[in-house]
Write a protein that holds these residues in place. Structure first.
Motif, PDB file in Angstrom:
ATOM      1  N   THR A 253     -99.899 -24.576   6.529  1.00  0.00           N
ATOM      2  CA  THR A 253     -98.441 -24.381   6.133  1.00  0.00           C
ATOM      3  C   THR A 253     -97.412 -24.818   6.879  1.00  0.00           C
ATOM      4  OG1 THR A 253     -98.582 -22.217   7.242  1.00  0.00           O
ATOM      5  CG2 THR A 253     -99.244 -22.387   4.707  1.00  0.00           C
ATOM      6  N   ALA A 254     -97.773 -25.414   8.171  1.00  0.00           N
ATOM      7  CA  ALA A 254     -96.825 -26.264   8.863  1.00  0.00           C
ATOM      8  C   ALA A 254     -96.662 -27.442   8.598  1.00  0.00           C
ATOM      9  CB  ALA A 254     -97.119 -25.905  10.465  1.00  0.00           C
ATOM     10  N   TRP A 255     -95.443 -28.199   8.449  1.00  0.00           N
ATOM     11  CA  TRP A 255     -95.366 -29.542   8.440  1.00  0.00           C
ATOM     12  C   TRP A 255     -96.197 -30.256   9.231  1.00  0.00           C
ATOM     13  CZ3 TRP A 255     -93.875 -31.472   3.904  1.00  0.00           C
ATOM     14  CH2 TRP A 255     -92.782 -30.299   3.043  1.00  0.00           C
ATOM     15  N   ASN A 256     -96.996 -31.365   8.762  1.00  0.00           N
ATOM     16  CA  ASN A 256     -97.724 -32.555   9.612  1.00  0.00           C
ATOM     17  C   ASN A 256     -97.292 -33.782   9.174  1.00  0.00           C
ATOM     18  OD1 ASN A 256     -99.757 -33.472  11.109  1.00  0.00           O
ATOM     19  ND2 ASN A 256    -101.263 -33.725   9.318  1.00  0.00           N
ATOM     20  N   PHE A 294     -95.242 -40.176   6.202  1.00  0.00           N
ATOM     21  CA  PHE A 294     -94.963 -38.911   5.359  1.00  0.00           C
ATOM     22  C   PHE A 294     -95.316 -37.665   5.816  1.00  0.00           C
ATOM     23  CE2 PHE A 294     -99.226 -39.777   3.771  1.00  0.00           C
ATOM     24  CZ  PHE A 294     -99.583 -38.505   3.524  1.00  0.00           C
ATOM     25  N   ASP A 295     -94.383 -36.655   5.813  1.00  0.00           N
ATOM     26  CA  ASP A 295     -94.854 -35.407   6.102  1.00  0.00           C
ATOM     27  C   ASP A 295     -95.657 -34.685   4.986  1.00  0.00           C
ATOM     28  OD1 ASP A 295     -93.266 -36.003   8.471  1.00  0.00           O
ATOM     29  OD2 ASP A 295     -91.685 -35.023   7.775  1.00  0.00           O
ATOM     30  N   ILE A 296     -96.469 -33.931   5.019  1.00  0.00           N
ATOM     31  CA  ILE A 296     -97.270 -32.881   4.231  1.00  0.00           C
ATOM     32  C   ILE A 296     -97.580 -31.455   4.620  1.00  0.00           C
ATOM     33  CG2 ILE A 296     -99.223 -33.854   5.212  1.00  0.00           C
ATOM     34  CD1 ILE A 296    -100.326 -33.915   2.171  1.00  0.00           C
ATOM     35  N   ARG A 297     -97.533 -30.791   3.805  1.00  0.00           N
ATOM     36  CA  ARG A 297     -97.864 -29.382   4.244  1.00  0.00           C
ATOM     37  C   ARG A 297     -98.444 -28.649   2.973  1.00  0.00           C
ATOM     38  NH1 ARG A 297     -95.026 -24.599   3.601  1.00  0.00           N
ATOM     39  NH2 ARG A 297     -93.058 -24.403   2.616  1.00  0.00           N
ATOM     40  N   ILE A 298     -99.375 -27.337   3.184  1.00  0.00           N
ATOM     41  CA  ILE A 298     -99.740 -26.460   2.048  1.00  0.00           C
ATOM     42  C   ILE A 298     -98.584 -25.346   2.018  1.00  0.00           C
ATOM     43  CG2 ILE A 298    -101.283 -24.700   1.462  1.00  0.00           C
ATOM     44  CD1 ILE A 298    -102.440 -27.435   0.678  1.00  0.00           C
ATOM     45  N   ALA A 299     -98.300 -25.170   0.686  1.00  0.00           N
ATOM     46  CA  ALA A 299     -97.467 -24.029   0.342  1.00  0.00           C
ATOM     47  C   ALA A 299     -98.034 -23.176  -0.646  1.00  0.00           C
ATOM     48  CB  ALA A 299     -96.225 -24.580  -0.201  1.00  0.00           C
ATOM     49  N   GLU A 300     -97.723 -21.810  -0.449  1.00  0.00           N
ATOM     50  CA  GLU A 300     -98.179 -20.477  -1.625  1.00  0.00           C
ATOM     51  C   GLU A 300     -97.179 -20.455  -2.267  1.00  0.00           C
ATOM     52  OE1 GLU A 300    -102.002 -18.265   0.474  1.00  0.00           O
ATOM     53  OE2 GLU A 300    -100.079 -17.473   0.694  1.00  0.00           O
TER      54      GLU A 300
END
Length: 658
Positions: A253-256, A294-300
């Motif tokens: 959930t944190a930006w990577n 690019f930046d990527i993360r998981i969101a609920e």
């Protein structure tokens, strides 16, 4: 299920002409056939407009209804459901569309001759303006008849004294000028509709940006909340060199930040579905796509707690434009501004068959998560942004959407095995296995996409186990509006990449202090400091990984995975050299009559009649021996050691051929 048909007829208030303009209410008449279940009893039917219930009839035997609606989008999709005596509702019917008419400059148009029975023309063109010679592919295959019997003919006049027949047709303009293309569609009862479209051919390169031209994020402006876009190339169908990168990444959930191996001029980024380590619904979010990464993360979703375990997914990067593969198949990568109304996104030119279309939202102009749904054809695809079900009536900002369209087929691309299947399976909310068309040498990087929109609820694919032969996929609904998660079958496609270099199965074993197991998420194996494989089982002490065998030395290490997917201290390093005659471990197993154990002193493993290793345990049924890998055919046997030290008769023989 709706087992017969849904028939739609348009009627206009106050006997107005048949041309319906934006935001004017109109009355629509719907007819259907339905085979009800034996129980519970049917109590009525609901009509949904883009997922929102707009009309209902409280009559379980009804087969038609009239409803007053306002068509805000073009097309506007409707579905029907049946309601039951126990308060439940059936799955939605297949969607059926109404179109705003009166438009003369869109690629998808509803045209009529002023009667309610005229066919509906849906026309797309690959290019409408470019330099000569200009080849234009016209697609009217999505047109349909309002009455039973279907369409019987498509007649074209290209405006340059040439004509043609058929739903799909290509025409080349060799002289500069403005041409009016006229299409006449006739149904089986003789009803006709006509539609004209202009094509502009120039003798100099006066490139313009059409309404649905690709757009990409501005590398100079990486503000996550900025929706700024820059115009990219227009409908120029010139080929670009294939510049491709496929990778796997673990996201939380944190930006990577993911860095490209090489810089791109106009990178297009799409991702596959996330794994299912955490069963809660989730969505992938991407921002700040630049030439470097690019930046990527998981969101609920909004109804959840926002805490989600780390997930693994694959990503694909291509240079924007259209590329030709060595086998002649086509790949197209582009971008556009997506919104919550259905859009028609035309390809630079038509594909010979319906391609696999992958699309990812690559901006975060909306604070809350959104996903994209696409339905492809040979000439383009329709697209819609969706948020959580509880936000259906909430206005959404446009988002930058990246897409990749890949012509179906199997083959090799460099050192990768590639497989693109546009009609892989029809899947629901249940976990299902999808077999690959051909077995891979190792588990592939996998991109699965929904290619239909039969169910109106917001849904995303999730991946389970992926092997060389198959994968497990589930269509997962979010639950912000209700607890119901059942979803009607949707058509899915996949694109898969796997290395073709020699692979080996390597098994790693380790020890770990149990006192610290609550502080970790799992373990990860590295080869030459690159991630090889991992497990999120904190009790695991062994892991088998498929690895590409490389020449020279490979250094392996194991590290713990801590909270937020950070890595703990690494283990000692194990070195493996394929160039040397490195010893290998071989494990042998056998059966032996237990009542005879008292008469023997153990067992011996022989290779070509010579003892390789032995055990003095008469109860043993398995033995691991260290050996150099044979360079020629070798025969292995197992023998019992009798009390005098002699060997019994041999077991069956196992032959190994390198």
């Amino acid at each position: 299920m709706f087992s017969l048909f849904v028939r739609v007829l348009a009627f206009i208030f106050c006997c107005l002409p048949a041309l319906i303009f934006a935001s004017e209410p109109q009355s629509i008449h719907i007819e259907w056939g339905y085979t009800p279940p034996s129980e519970p009893a049917v109590t009525g039917f609901n009509l949904y407009q883009e997922g929102v219930c707009v009309c209902e009839v409280e009559d379980g035997e009804a087969s038609s209804m009239d409803c007053t609606v306002t068509l805000e989008s073009d097309p506007t999709n409707f579905t029907l459901t049946a309601t039951f005596a126990d308060g439940t509702e059936s799955p939605h019917s297949a969607p059926f569309a109404f179109f705003k008419t009166g438009s003369t400059d869109t690629d998808t148009v509803n045209a009529s001759e002023g009667t309610d029975s005229a066919p509906v023309i849906v026309l797309t063109a690959s290019l409408a303006e470019d330099i000569s010679p200009l080849t234009v592919s016209f697609d009217a295959s999505n047109s349909y008849a309002l009455l039973q019997g279907g369409l019987s003919s498509y007649t074209w006049n290209f405006g340059d004294e040439n004509s043609g027949e058929g739903a799909l047709i290509t025409h080349t303009y060799t002289t500069a000028g403005t041409y009016t293309v006229l299409l006449v569609v006739t149904d089986s009862l003789g009803n006709q509709s006509s539609l004209s479209k202009q094509v502009v051919v120039s003798d100099v390169d006066s490139t313009t940006v059409p309404e649905n031209a690709a757009q990409a994020s501005d590398p100079e402006n990486s503000d996550a909340s900025d929706g700024g876009t820059t115009d990219s190339a227009s409908g120029d169908s010139a080929l670009v060199n294939l510049h491709l990168e496929v990778g796997d990444v673990v996201v939380t959930t944190a930006w990577n930040h993911v860095s490209f191996e090489e810089p791109y001029e106009q990178p297009i980024v799409v991702t596959g579905p996330p794994s299912s380590r955490d069963a809660d619904p989730c969505v992938v979010r991407i921002r700040n796509v630049t030439s470097e990464g690019f930046d990527i993360r998981i969101a609920e979703w909004t109804n959840q707690d926002g805490v989600h375990d780390a997930e693994r997914l694959s990503y694909l990067v291509l240079e924007e434009g259209r590329s030709l593969l060595e086998d002649g198949s086509m790949v197209e990568a582009g971008a556009f501004a997506g919104n919550t109304t259905w859009q028609n996104i035309p390809f630079l030119s038509s594909f010979p068959s319906v391609p696999v279309v992958l699309a990812s939202v690559c901006s975060i102009n909306n604070d809350l998560p959104v996903i994209g749904r696409g339905v492809p054809s040979t000439s383009g695809f329709s697209f819609l942004l969706q948020g959580a079900e509880s936000e259906k009536n909430t206005e959404k900002a446009e988002e930058i959407v990246h897409y990749v369209a890949w012509e179906p087929g199997q083959g090799e691309l460099g050192d990768a095995q590639v497989e693109a299947v546009s009609e892989a399976a029809t899947l629901t909310d249940a976990w299902e296995e999808v077999a690959f068309a051909e077995n891979f040498l190792q588990a592939p990087a996998l991109f699965v996409a929904i290619q239909s929109k039969l169910g109106m609820d917001t849904v995303t694919p999730r991946l389970g186990n992926i092997s060389r032969e198959k994968c497990k996929v589930q269509l997962q609904e979010e639950q912000s509006l209700d607890e119901e998660t059942s979803h009607i079958g949707e058509q899915v496609a996949y694109l898969a990449f796997a290395a073709t270099a020699p692979v080996r199965l390597a098994t790693f074993n380790w020890t770990y202090n149990q006192d610290y197991k609550d502080e970790i998420l799992g373990f990860r194996v590295f080869a030459n400091d690159e991630e090889l494989c991992d497990t999120y089982d904190i009790e695991a002490r062994s892991l088998s990984c498929i690895m590409i065998e490389s020449a020279g030395e490979t250094r392996f290490s194991i590290a713990t995975i801590d909270a937020e997917d950070d890595l703990g201290a690494t283990s000692n390093i194990i070195s493996y050299n394929t160039g040397a005659a490195s010893p290998r471990l071989a494990t042998f197993s056998w059966d032996f009559e237990q009542t005879e154990e008292k008469s023997i002193a153990g067992f011996a493993i022989l290779v070509d009649g010579k003892t390789l290793c032995s055990t003095d345990d008469p109860s043993a049924r398995e033995l691991t021996c260290t050996m150099n890998q044979p360079t020629e055919t070798a025969s292995f046997t197992v023998r019992a050691i009798v009390n005098e030290g002699e060997l019994s008769a041999s077991s069956n023989s196992i032959t190994y051929t390198p």
